[in-house]
Design a protein around this motif. Structure first.
Motif, short mmCIF file in Angstrom:
data_model
loop_
_atom_site.label_atom_id
_atom_site.label_comp_id
_atom_site.label_asym_id
_atom_site.label_seq_id
_atom_site.Cartn_x
_atom_site.Cartn_y
_atom_site.Cartn_z
N PHE A 29 -7.33 0.94 -5.94
CA PHE A 29 -6.81 2.24 -6.26
C PHE A 29 -8.10 3.48 -5.52
O PHE A 29 -9.13 3.21 -5.57
CB PHE A 29 -6.75 2.77 -7.63
N LEU A 30 -7.12 4.17 -5.23
CA LEU A 30 -8.14 5.45 -4.35
C LEU A 30 -7.68 6.61 -4.82
O LEU A 30 -6.39 7.02 -4.37
CB LEU A 30 -7.98 5.61 -2.40
N ILE A 66 0.68 -1.65 -0.30
CA ILE A 66 0.08 -0.32 -0.28
C ILE A 66 1.02 1.26 0.10
O ILE A 66 1.68 1.54 1.02
CB ILE A 66 -0.53 0.19 1.36
N LYS A 67 1.04 1.92 -1.16
CA LYS A 67 1.64 3.37 -1.25
C LYS A 67 0.86 3.89 -2.23
O LYS A 67 0.57 4.28 -2.22
CB LYS A 67 3.11 2.98 -1.93
N ARG A 68 1.28 5.53 -1.96
CA ARG A 68 0.93 6.33 -2.80
C ARG A 68 1.95 6.56 -4.00
O ARG A 68 3.22 6.19 -4.09
CB ARG A 68 1.06 7.92 -1.68
N ASP A 69 1.57 7.17 -5.24
CA ASP A 69 1.60 7.37 -6.31
C ASP A 69 2.35 8.49 -6.17
O ASP A 69 1.89 9.87 -5.25
CB ASP A 69 1.15 7.38 -7.24
N VAL A 70 2.87 10.12 -7.11
CA VAL A 70 3.39 11.06 -7.09
C VAL A 70 2.58 11.86 -7.28
O VAL A 70 2.73 13.52 -6.66
CB VAL A 70 4.29 11.22 -8.75
N SER A 71 1.19 12.09 -7.45
CA SER A 71 -0.08 12.03 -7.49
C SER A 71 -0.74 12.48 -6.05
O SER A 71 -2.02 12.57 -5.30
CB SER A 71 -0.83 12.51 -8.43
N ASN A 102 -2.11 9.84 -4.98
CA ASN A 102 -3.23 8.66 -4.96
C ASN A 102 -2.44 7.63 -4.27
O ASN A 102 -2.01 7.18 -4.45
CB ASN A 102 -3.82 8.43 -6.50
N LEU A 103 -3.63 6.62 -3.50
CA LEU A 103 -3.46 5.93 -3.12
C LEU A 103 -4.01 4.61 -4.36
O LEU A 103 -4.65 4.23 -4.57
CB LEU A 103 -3.97 5.50 -1.31
N GLU A 104 -2.26 3.57 -4.04
CA GLU A 104 -2.31 1.89 -4.27
C GLU A 104 -1.88 1.03 -3.75
O GLU A 104 -1.13 0.94 -2.55
CB GLU A 104 -1.45 2.20 -6.36
#
Length: 211
Positions: free
Chosen positions: A162-163, A144-149, A151-153
C-alpha cells in the motif's frame, strides 16, 4: 499509454533483421524470410482492419483496430512505422512457438491483452482518471488500483502493498513482508522527480522491497 519503446529497440533490430528481406506483397501485406530460409513471418490486415502477425513457428498475434488507434497512433498506413513494428515482432517472437494473443479495447476503453497460456492483462483509467492495472498469470491475479481515498494498493496472491497519504500530507509505504516507510517531503519530492507518478513509485518500491 503510447508504445514508444519501439524506438529504443530499432537500432538493435536493424542489425538483427535483414531489412532487405522484408517486403510488401501484391496485397500490400508485409512478409519476411530469413537468410537461411528456416523462418518466415507475415503482417497482414484483415477485412475488419485488424492487423495479424503470424510466422512459421505457429505464433499468431491479432491487434484489433481500436487497440492500434489508441496504442500505436498513425501506425496503419505509415509504411516506415509498419516496417519497424514488423521488425520488433519478428525480434520478439522468433524464438517463441505456438503463442497466440489478442490485443483489444473493451467498451470501457480499457486495453485487454489475452493469450493461449491463460494470461490476461487489463489496464486503463478509473472514473477519477487514475490508472488501473490488472493481470492474471496462470492462477495468480495481480492488480494495482486506487481506493476511494486515492491511495494505491497492490495485490498479487497473498502479497499486498500500500502507498497511502496521511492527514498531514505525508506518503507511507507498507507491505505484507513487514516493510513500512514514511517519506518526508524532501524524499517524496526526489521520488516524484525521478519516477513522476505515484504508480511508478509504487512499482519501484515493490521491486526493491517486496520481491
Amino acid at each position: 499509454m503510447k508504445n514508444y519503446l519501439l524506438l529504443l529497440l530499432l537500432i538493435v533490430l536493424n542489425h538483427q533483421v535483414e531489412a532487405q528481406r522484408i517486403e510488401y506483397d501484391i496485397f500490400n501485406n508485409l512478409e519476411y524470410e530469413s537468410k537461411e530460409k528456416d523462418y518466415s513471418a507475415y503482417l497482414k490486415k484483415d477485412v475488419f482492419d485488424n492487423i495479424i502477425f503470424s510466422d512459421s513457428n505457429g505464433n499468431e498475434l491479432t491487434f484489433h483496430e481500436d487497440y492500434l488507434e489508441q496504442e500505436y497512433e498513425n501506425l496503419v498506413g505509415d509504411k516506415e512505422q509498419e516496417m519497424d513494428f514488423f521488425r520488433y515482432l519478428i525480434y520478439r517472437y522468433r524464438f517463441e512457438s505456438g503463442y497466440k494473443a489478442s490485443f483489444d479495447i473493451n467498451i470501457s476503453n480499457e486495453v485487454i491483452i489475452e493469450d493461449n497460456r491463460n494470461n490476461r492483462i487489463e489496464f486503463g483509467t478509473d472514473i477519477f482518471g487514475y490508472p488501473t492495472y490488472e493481470e492474471k498469470r496462470n492462477e495468480t491475479e495481480i492488480s494495482i488500483k486506487r481506493d476511494v481515498s486515492g491511495n494505491l494498493e497492490y495485490i498479487s496472491g497473498k502479497e499486498q502493498a500500500f502507498l497511502k497519504k496521511d492527514i498531514f500530507g505525508k506518503w507511507n509505504y507498507s507491505d505484507s513482508s513487514g516493510n513500512e516507510f514514511e517519506f518526508g517531503k524532501p524524499a517524496w519530492r526526489m521520488l516524484k522527480k525521478t519516477y513522476v507518478s505515484e504508480e511508478k513509485i509504487l512499482l519501484f518500491l515493490l521491486k526493491n522491497f517486496l520481491h
